[in-house]
Motif scaffolding. Structure first.
Motif, PDB file in Angstrom:
ATOM      1  N   GLY A   1      34.859   7.634   9.534  1.00 37.25           N
ATOM      2  CA  GLY A   1      35.430   8.530   8.768  1.00 37.25           C
ATOM      3  C   GLY A   1      36.869   8.895   9.044  1.00 37.25           C
ATOM      4  N   VAL A   2      37.450   7.825   9.192  1.00 37.58           N
ATOM      5  CA  VAL A   2      38.877   8.003   9.520  1.00 37.58           C
ATOM      6  C   VAL A   2      39.770   8.022   8.382  1.00 37.58           C
ATOM      7  CG1 VAL A   2      40.743   6.748  10.830  1.00 37.58           C
ATOM      8  CG2 VAL A   2      38.729   6.798  11.939  1.00 37.58           C
ATOM      9  N   ASN A   3      40.360   9.104   8.294  1.00 37.27           N
ATOM     10  CA  ASN A   3      41.097   9.202   7.042  1.00 37.27           C
ATOM     11  C   ASN A   3      42.308   8.141   6.990  1.00 37.27           C
ATOM     12  OD1 ASN A   3      39.889  11.322   6.478  1.00 37.27           O
ATOM     13  ND2 ASN A   3      41.403  12.988   7.188  1.00 37.27           N
ATOM     14  N   GLU A   4      42.727   7.693   5.722  1.00 29.95           N
ATOM     15  CA  GLU A   4      43.376   6.275   5.508  1.00 29.95           C
ATOM     16  C   GLU A   4      45.010   6.915   6.142  1.00 29.95           C
ATOM     17  OE1 GLU A   4      43.603   4.337   1.599  1.00 29.95           O
ATOM     18  OE2 GLU A   4      41.435   4.769   1.406  1.00 29.95           O
ATOM     19  N   GLU A   5      45.335   7.793   6.141  1.00 29.80           N
ATOM     20  CA  GLU A   5      46.871   8.139   6.690  1.00 29.80           C
ATOM     21  C   GLU A   5      46.749   7.575   8.176  1.00 29.80           C
ATOM     22  OE1 GLU A   5      45.123  12.215   6.666  1.00 29.80           O
ATOM     23  OE2 GLU A   5      45.075  10.527   5.504  1.00 29.80           O
ATOM     24  N   TYR A   6      45.608   7.688   8.922  1.00 31.58           N
ATOM     25  CA  TYR A   6      45.673   7.321  10.305  1.00 31.58           C
ATOM     26  C   TYR A   6      45.346   5.860  10.530  1.00 31.58           C
ATOM     27  CZ  TYR A   6      44.640  12.402  11.109  1.00 31.58           C
ATOM     28  OH  TYR A   6      44.745  13.534  11.172  1.00 31.58           O
TER      29      TYR A   6
ATOM     30  N   VAL B  19      41.389  12.763  14.862  1.00 37.62           N
ATOM     31  CA  VAL B  19      40.272  12.256  13.717  1.00 37.62           C
ATOM     32  C   VAL B  19      39.021  13.477  14.120  1.00 37.62           C
ATOM     33  CG1 VAL B  19      38.576  10.437  13.570  1.00 37.62           C
ATOM     34  CG2 VAL B  19      41.048  10.079  13.482  1.00 37.62           C
ATOM     35  N   ALA B  20      38.836  13.382  15.410  1.00 33.58           N
ATOM     36  CA  ALA B  20      37.867  14.348  15.751  1.00 33.58           C
ATOM     37  C   ALA B  20      37.818  15.631  15.132  1.00 33.58           C
ATOM     38  CB  ALA B  20      37.593  14.233  17.357  1.00 33.58           C
ATOM     39  N   VAL B  21      38.995  16.464  15.400  1.00 30.88           N
ATOM     40  CA  VAL B  21      39.193  17.753  14.836  1.00 30.88           C
ATOM     41  C   VAL B  21      39.128  17.744  13.451  1.00 30.88           C
ATOM     42  CG1 VAL B  21      41.101  19.413  14.255  1.00 30.88           C
ATOM     43  CG2 VAL B  21      40.919  18.297  16.433  1.00 30.88           C
ATOM     44  N   ALA B  22      39.669  16.740  12.551  1.00 35.81           N
ATOM     45  CA  ALA B  22      39.380  16.565  11.048  1.00 35.81           C
ATOM     46  C   ALA B  22      37.856  16.445  10.754  1.00 35.81           C
ATOM     47  CB  ALA B  22      39.955  15.390  10.549  1.00 35.81           C
ATOM     48  N   ARG B  23      37.059  15.611  11.602  1.00 38.40           N
ATOM     49  CA  ARG B  23      35.771  15.594  11.192  1.00 38.40           C
ATOM     50  C   ARG B  23      34.900  16.817  11.891  1.00 38.40           C
ATOM     51  NH1 ARG B  23      37.511  12.532   8.495  1.00 38.40           N
ATOM     52  NH2 ARG B  23      36.794  14.328   7.048  1.00 38.40           N
TER      53      ARG B  23
END
Length: 409
Positions: free
Chosen positions: A153-158, A193-197
């Protein structure tokens, strides 16, 4: 150990001729040991008196390992690779549900589509300029990076920056200041990433790990969550990237073996397994530590010594693979290798890595059967690491120039 890495096989053969276990000097002059022989390594990896926890690393415990030491992350990151016993079983059980055979098989259609789309892009890129494309950058990298990004679930921008940082972390010639900064930024990105998820959970492994931590706070600590993400990002794409790259190089250099695959006289899975044995994507993996003085193949390894698992050497050990161990042969009978580990720490993502590599090779060569290296193998720049074993670029032509001969050996 040479921090600049390079092709390991000649040095491995020389060391193996002297014995299955060798004393080595790690960066900064830290004494260590490499276990090189197949049977010795198998015994060592499964030995009950061998640990992964950094508390067993004598030089680290005594304060002799400085910040910025290029291998420090391997020893100190919190996660499955540095856990033992009940902690290891707890962490592995939380992640293993994402890698069951059924879950991996469910990923197959998406992997097939992603592979086909990348090959479309590769052909478009080859249509411009001189027709030479970097297969590593345009194909071997975005396939596993895209798959693990979706899985976590890592957004593409990362994703691209995570790859750049993980490459620095596994490179053994990274300078101290650069290593410290790369680790700092990598941990910060994984925290993001963890904050976003946490804010927007989905059907991905990161969200599942966060949910497990919030349901029962002692199941997964914050450092363990970030450490697990780091492990999954690095191991989930760097090794598969090198596996695909090394397999393509091997098949280009051994057209007779490629012919067996194209004629259906060998399976693409055979090519993947032979690549894992013959040119392991991980050369020397850090670290394990004997919890007591331990004798391996007649050599005493003192308690607390950092030990490298010599996968690339074990893969070509003649005592295990016969007198033609240094020959790439996809029809090899009784093939066995340790390149995905052994024992309790056997690679959890092995089924996924194998599926990605088989899919990549089959689609690539079926679509471009005359694909070949655009430069001689000896001119390919190596990855600067004695941990990773591959090249930094893989320039290829999808189709030969009119009247031109092949560059592959």
């Amino acid at each position: 150990m040479d921090p600049a890495g390079g092709c390991p096989h000649a040095a491995n053969a020389e060391l193996l001729a002297a014995g299955a276990v060798a004393g080595v000097a790690l960066p900064g002059g830290i004494p260590g040991v490499a276990v090189l022989g197949h049977e010795a390594l198998r015994e060592f990896l499964g030995h009950p008196d061998v640990a992964k926890g950094a508390e067993h690393f004598t030089a680290l415990r005594e304060g002799r390992i400085p910040d910025g030491w290029p291998l420090k992350t391997f020893a100190t990151v919190r996660g499955m690779t540095t856990a033992d016993g009940a902690d290891h079983r707890r962490l592995r059980s939380l992640v293993s549900r994402a890698f069951t055979l059924a879950r991996v098989e469910a990923l197959r259609p998406g992997i097939e589509r992603l592979t086909a789309g990348l090959l479309d892009g590769l052909e478009r890129a080859a249509a411009t300029g001189d027709g030479v494309v970097d297969l590593r950058r345009l194909f071997a990298l975005p396939l596993p990076l895209g798959v693990i990004g979706e899985l976590l679930g890592v957004n593409e921008e990362y994703r691209e920056r995570l790859h750049e940082l993980s490459t620095l972390v596994v490179s053994t010639d990274t300078g101290p200041e650069e290593a410290v900064e790369a680790n700092r930024e990598l941990l910060a990105l994984l925290g993001a990433v963890a904050v976003a998820r946490t804010a927007d959970p989905g059907d991905d492994l990161t969200s599942a790990l966060i949910a497990a931590r919030e349901e029962d706070g002692d199941r997964l600590s914050e450092p363990e969550l970030i450490g697990t993400l780091l492990l999954m990002i690095v191991a989930g794409h760097e090794t598969t990237l090198s596996l695909i790259t090394n397999a393509v190089r091997a098949l280009c250099a051994h057209r007779d073996q490629l012919g067996l695959l194209m004629e259906g006289r060998a399976d693409w899975a055979d090519a993947v397994e032979e690549t894992l044995r013959w040119d392991s994507p991980v050369s020397f993996f850090p670290f394990r530590y004997p919890v007591r003085d331990l004798t391996v193949d007649g050599t005493v390894i003192p308690r607390g010594t950092p030990v490298l698992a010599g996968y690339s050497a074990a893969g070509r050990d003649p005592s295990a693979h016969g007198p033609d161990a240094d020959r790439f042969r996809v029809t090899r009978q009784g093939r066995r290798h340790l390149s995905l580990g052994h024992g309790a720490h056997f690679c959890l993502g092995a089924p996924l890595a194998r599926m990605e590599a088989v899919t990549a090779l089959r689609q690539l060569f079926v679509r471009f059967p005359e694909l070949d290296l655009a430069v001689p193998e000896r001119e390919l720049p190596r990855h600067p690491s004695f941990v990773g074993n591959s090249v930094r670029e893989l320039p290829v032509r999808l189709r030969p120039l009119a009247g031109a001969g092949r560059t592959g050996g």
